[in-house]
Design a protein around this motif. Structure first.
Motif, PDB file in Angstrom:
ATOM      1  N   SER A   1       1.741  12.365  52.188  1.00 52.15           N
ATOM      2  CA  SER A   1       2.801  11.181  52.162  1.00 52.15           C
ATOM      3  C   SER A   1       4.050  12.237  52.350  1.00 52.15           C
ATOM      4  O   SER A   1       4.483  12.251  51.220  1.00 52.15           O
ATOM      5  N   LEU A   2       5.137  11.823  54.021  1.00 51.39           N
ATOM      6  CA  LEU A   2       6.266  11.798  53.667  1.00 51.39           C
ATOM      7  C   LEU A   2       6.877  10.403  53.754  1.00 51.39           C
ATOM      8  O   LEU A   2       6.471   9.456  54.389  1.00 51.39           O
ATOM      9  N   ILE A   3       7.762  10.372  53.075  1.00 52.93           N
ATOM     10  CA  ILE A   3       8.566   9.067  52.964  1.00 52.93           C
ATOM     11  C   ILE A   3      10.108   9.317  52.883  1.00 52.93           C
ATOM     12  O   ILE A   3      10.369  10.650  52.599  1.00 52.93           O
TER      13      ILE A   3
ATOM     14  N   LEU B   1      13.824  11.846  46.687  1.00 54.68           N
ATOM     15  CA  LEU B   1      11.898  11.916  46.688  1.00 54.68           C
ATOM     16  C   LEU B   1      11.736  11.821  48.322  1.00 54.68           C
ATOM     17  O   LEU B   1      12.667  11.607  48.901  1.00 54.68           O
ATOM     18  N   SER B   2      11.287  12.989  48.338  1.00 51.72           N
ATOM     19  CA  SER B   2      10.793  13.324  49.603  1.00 51.72           C
ATOM     20  C   SER B   2       9.257  12.272  50.165  1.00 51.72           C
ATOM     21  O   SER B   2       8.448  12.956  51.727  1.00 51.72           O
ATOM     22  N   GLY B   3       8.079  12.713  49.015  1.00 50.16           N
ATOM     23  CA  GLY B   3       7.171  12.713  49.834  1.00 50.16           C
ATOM     24  C   GLY B   3       5.554  12.710  48.332  1.00 50.16           C
ATOM     25  O   GLY B   3       6.151  13.158  47.010  1.00 50.16           O
ATOM     26  N   LEU B   4       4.608  12.378  48.712  1.00 51.68           N
ATOM     27  CA  LEU B   4       3.476  12.371  47.838  1.00 51.68           C
ATOM     28  C   LEU B   4       2.318  13.689  48.488  1.00 51.68           C
ATOM     29  O   LEU B   4       1.706  13.244  49.132  1.00 51.68           O
ATOM     30  N   ILE B   5       1.929  13.815  46.978  1.00 47.24           N
ATOM     31  CA  ILE B   5       0.579  14.570  47.241  1.00 47.24           C
ATOM     32  C   ILE B   5      -0.127  14.310  46.835  1.00 47.24           C
ATOM     33  O   ILE B   5      -0.226  14.533  45.693  1.00 47.24           O
ATOM     34  N   SER B   6      -1.636  14.119  47.030  1.00 47.48           N
ATOM     35  CA  SER B   6      -2.859  13.563  46.379  1.00 47.48           C
ATOM     36  C   SER B   6      -3.771  14.194  47.239  1.00 47.48           C
ATOM     37  O   SER B   6      -3.996  14.782  48.295  1.00 47.48           O
ATOM     38  N   ILE B   7      -4.851  14.470  45.829  1.00 45.88           N
ATOM     39  CA  ILE B   7      -5.774  15.409  45.776  1.00 45.88           C
ATOM     40  C   ILE B   7      -7.130  14.369  45.987  1.00 45.88           C
ATOM     41  O   ILE B   7      -7.010  13.660  44.837  1.00 45.88           O
ATOM     42  N   TYR B   8      -8.831  14.325  46.267  1.00 48.83           N
ATOM     43  CA  TYR B   8      -9.487  14.022  45.889  1.00 48.83           C
ATOM     44  C   TYR B   8     -10.713  14.243  45.258  1.00 48.83           C
ATOM     45  O   TYR B   8     -11.103  15.866  46.185  1.00 48.83           O
ATOM     46  N   PHE B   9     -11.917  14.075  44.557  1.00 54.14           N
ATOM     47  CA  PHE B   9     -12.434  14.638  45.265  1.00 54.14           C
ATOM     48  C   PHE B   9     -13.988  12.732  44.445  1.00 54.14           C
ATOM     49  O   PHE B   9     -13.399  12.451  44.108  1.00 54.14           O
ATOM     50  N   LYS B  10     -15.171  13.642  44.749  1.00 55.02           N
ATOM     51  CA  LYS B  10     -16.490  12.971  45.006  1.00 55.02           C
ATOM     52  C   LYS B  10     -17.285  12.993  42.957  1.00 55.02           C
ATOM     53  O   LYS B  10     -17.575  11.965  43.320  1.00 55.02           O
ATOM     54  N   CYS B  11     -16.068  13.806  42.229  1.00 53.22           N
ATOM     55  CA  CYS B  11     -17.324  13.534  41.416  1.00 53.22           C
ATOM     56  C   CYS B  11     -16.060  13.159  40.354  1.00 53.22           C
ATOM     57  O   CYS B  11     -14.305  12.962  40.785  1.00 53.22           O
ATOM     58  N   ILE B  12     -15.521  12.749  38.826  1.00 54.89           N
ATOM     59  CA  ILE B  12     -14.897  12.682  37.738  1.00 54.89           C
ATOM     60  C   ILE B  12     -14.730  14.155  37.557  1.00 54.89           C
ATOM     61  O   ILE B  12     -14.666  14.931  36.831  1.00 54.89           O
TER      62      ILE B  12
END
Length: 599
Positions: free
Chosen positions: A281-283, A354-365
């Motif tokens: 996400s770019l901010i 601040l320029s953005g946020l990187i978020s990574i997703y997992f289908k497990c814990i």
């Protein structure tokens, strides 16, 4: 600083317990068994010779047990009493002579205090009428209200709603900001990561490890290795990490567009950490607004986007953020339903901005290792370099691109002059004057957009539509019309900026020229300009309180050259639609796809 020392205890329940907590700190104690949690609390309260000694730092000042409040997992309240009676209990205001409860004072005091706490219910509401979650929240609030030196709290988030758990977090933060100390007992290590300064792990009455929350966030697997019952896969292969970093560096020196570079970086991250999805996400740091989202999914499915408030809140943190499905409110962080169970986020910062946020997703814990945390931070720096490189490239290429813009804009001016040709050749003096004024107004609008683009901090790649509208409206030389602007921050590609200027200039010119014909001299002329995002569309509304368009007006058959220009630009350049309606004046609504406008 308080030192808790149970090292001299002789019973089998607690031994070798020795840790310190400073003022303005939360010390989390992770204990998986409820019985062990209660034993720990009991040990701090015992009055026998083996009870723990709580001292202020290295001094001999012993913290009195009366300066400690204990908050248990299950709320201890009197169901037949009111909220206020439970809240104040031994300290209820009473009338001097009769010693009966002074309910007016109770009401006044409670309503004043409750402005901060936000307890649900009237001060006279019976506790039996509250839900378990609201009882627990009341129970927590009454103990914090006493303002002791230390609060020992057991599983504070159990039974609470998302709203109340958020309130409790703020209450704890306020308490420690004012010098308090909190011992936070829980089996939920995720909670410990979010709220504590230091973490102590206990098992079978003994300390099995200690670490700062900062260390635990960067290497949660080290934390989990100290908690019984957790297993996970092998650590990252160093060669894979180095290879990914080198490949990422190659992308940064390439001539690819920013979107492509971020996609390549996401693919490398996916391979190294075996993630299920990545959202970048770019901010815009000036307006604290999300400009755009770049999503990548290993399985090529659409990723559920995070809510703007989560992105902006996490991006403002200076460290890695971790949440999984066991956290209260996890699913509410997303705009849509999710089948993911873990999300890890890291901010993108360029030169402390601040320029953005990187978020990574997992289908497990999933929990990352320290090496993976380091790789995530490296990845964030690479993303920052890519964004900064695009901005610098935009600045260096701005002059060259301006030549193209000027050429296209001159063509637009020529086209407008040609549409006015018949009027200039055959019209009367007033008509010719209006035609020239129209051309001059367009040239001024385009010039103001060029000035904006030359100062654009995003390197000529994107620009805030709100700023464009404000600039155009402020440039209008008309003191008779009052403009009311309600504008959200909406970012569009610089390539669309001039087209927007032409459309808005034409609409405002029409308002000034036609909307208030035959209107009384003292009539208050008001034009409302609204800009907002609705779903994935940009919605621009310009509404006047004039005489309104003629009843026989038809957008498809109109001969107005200006309206034809507006319709052509909106349909073709914006991939949108324009609507003209009568609503106590004329209202023009333009709806355009944001995805198209920012591309």
């Amino acid at each position: 600083m308080a030192n808790i020392d149970l090292s001299n205890r002789n019973d089998d329940n607690m031994s070798n317990i020795d840790f310190s907590i400073k003022a303005k700190e939360v010390q989390a104690v992770i204990i998986k068994s409820n019985d062990e949690q209660l034993n720990f609390i009991k040990s701090t309260l015992d009055k026998n010779e083996d009870s723990p000694i709580l001292k202020m730092g290295d001094s001999d000042e012993i913290i009195d047990k009366n300066d400690i409040e204990i908050i248990y997992k299950d709320p201890i309240l009197f169901d037949n009493m009111s909220i206020a009676e439970n809240f104040y209990f031994d300290d209820l205001p009473r009338k001097k002579l009769s010693n009966i409860i002074d309910w007016k004072k109770v009401k006044r005091n409670f309503e004043s205090v409750n402005k901060f706490y936000g307890i649900d219910g009237n001060y006279k509401t019976k506790v039996r009428d509250l839900s378990l979650g609201n009882k627990k929240f009341l129970y927590i609030c009454k103990h914090f209200y006493k303002n002791p030196k230390i609060i020992i709290i057991q599983e504070p988030m159990d039974y609470l709603s998302l709203e109340n758990s958020t309130k409790v977090t703020k209450i704890i933060q306020n308490f420690i900001n004012n010098g308090g100390m909190v011992i936070y007992i829980t089996k939920q290590w995720e909670e410990a990561l979010v709220i504590s300064n230091y973490i102590t792990i206990m098992s079978k009455g003994k300390i099995s490890g200690k670490m700062s929350s900062k260390e635990a966030k960067s290497n949660p697997r080290k934390l989990l290795s100290l908690i019984e019952g957790y297993q996970y896969k092998e650590d990252l292969d160093s060669d894979d990490v180095l290879s990914a970093i080198f490949k990422s560096s190659e992308y940064l020196t390439s001539e690819y567009e920013l979107r492509d570079i971020l996609k390549f970086l996401s693919m490398e991250l996916s391979e190294v950490m075996d993630i299920d999805g990545c959202l970048i996400s770019l901010i815009d740091s000036q307006t604290n607004t999300i400009i755009d989202n770049y999503a990548y999914s290993k399985s090529h499915v659409d990723l559920p986007l995070l809510k703007d408030e989560y992105i902006l809140d996490r991006a403002a943190q200076d460290d890695i953020s971790y949440f999984n499905i066991r956290d209260i409110g996890f699913e509410s962080m997303f705009n849509d339903a999710v089948d993911f169970k873990t999300i890890i986020s890291v901010p993108i910062v360029i030169r402390t901005q601040l320029s953005g946020l990187i978020s990574i997703y997992f289908k497990c814990i999933y929990t990352q290792t320290q090496k993976e945390s380091m790789y995530l931070l490296t990845f964030a720096r690479h993303a920052a370099i890519a964004i900064e490189g695009t901005r610098l490239l935009g600045q260096s290429a701005l002059l060259e691109e301006s030549h193209h813009r000027i050429k296209n804009n001159l063509q637009s001016i020529i086209t407008l002059i040609l549409t006015q040709k018949d009027i200039i050749e055959n019209g009367n003096k007033e008509q010719v004057n209006d035609a020239f004024l129209k051309v001059i107004s367009l040239i001024k609008s385009i010039a103001s957009i060029h000035d904006l683009l030359s100062k654009n901090e995003h390197g000529g790649s994107i620009i805030n539509l709100k700023v464009i509208l404000e600039t155009l409206i402020h440039s209008i030389e008309n003191n008779d019309i009052q403009f009311n602007m309600h504008l959200d921050d909406v970012f569009i590609s610089y390539s669309k900026a001039t087209s927007v200027a032409i459309v808005v200039n034409e609409l405002l010119t029409n308002v000034i020229k036609h909307a208030y014909k035959n209107i009384p001299k003292n009539y208050i002329k008001i034009v409302e300009v609204n800009l907002t995002m609705f779903d994935d569309d940009i919605v621009l509304i310009i509404k006047d309180n004039g005489t309104g368009i003629p009843e026989d007006f038809n957008l498809k058959t109109t001969k107005s050259s200006g309206i034809k220009i507006i319709k052509g630009i909106v349909n073709n350049d914006f991939q949108g639609n324009v609507y003209f309606t009568v609503d106590n004046g004329t209202m023009v609504k333009i709806i355009a796809s944001h995805k198209w406008m920012i591309s």
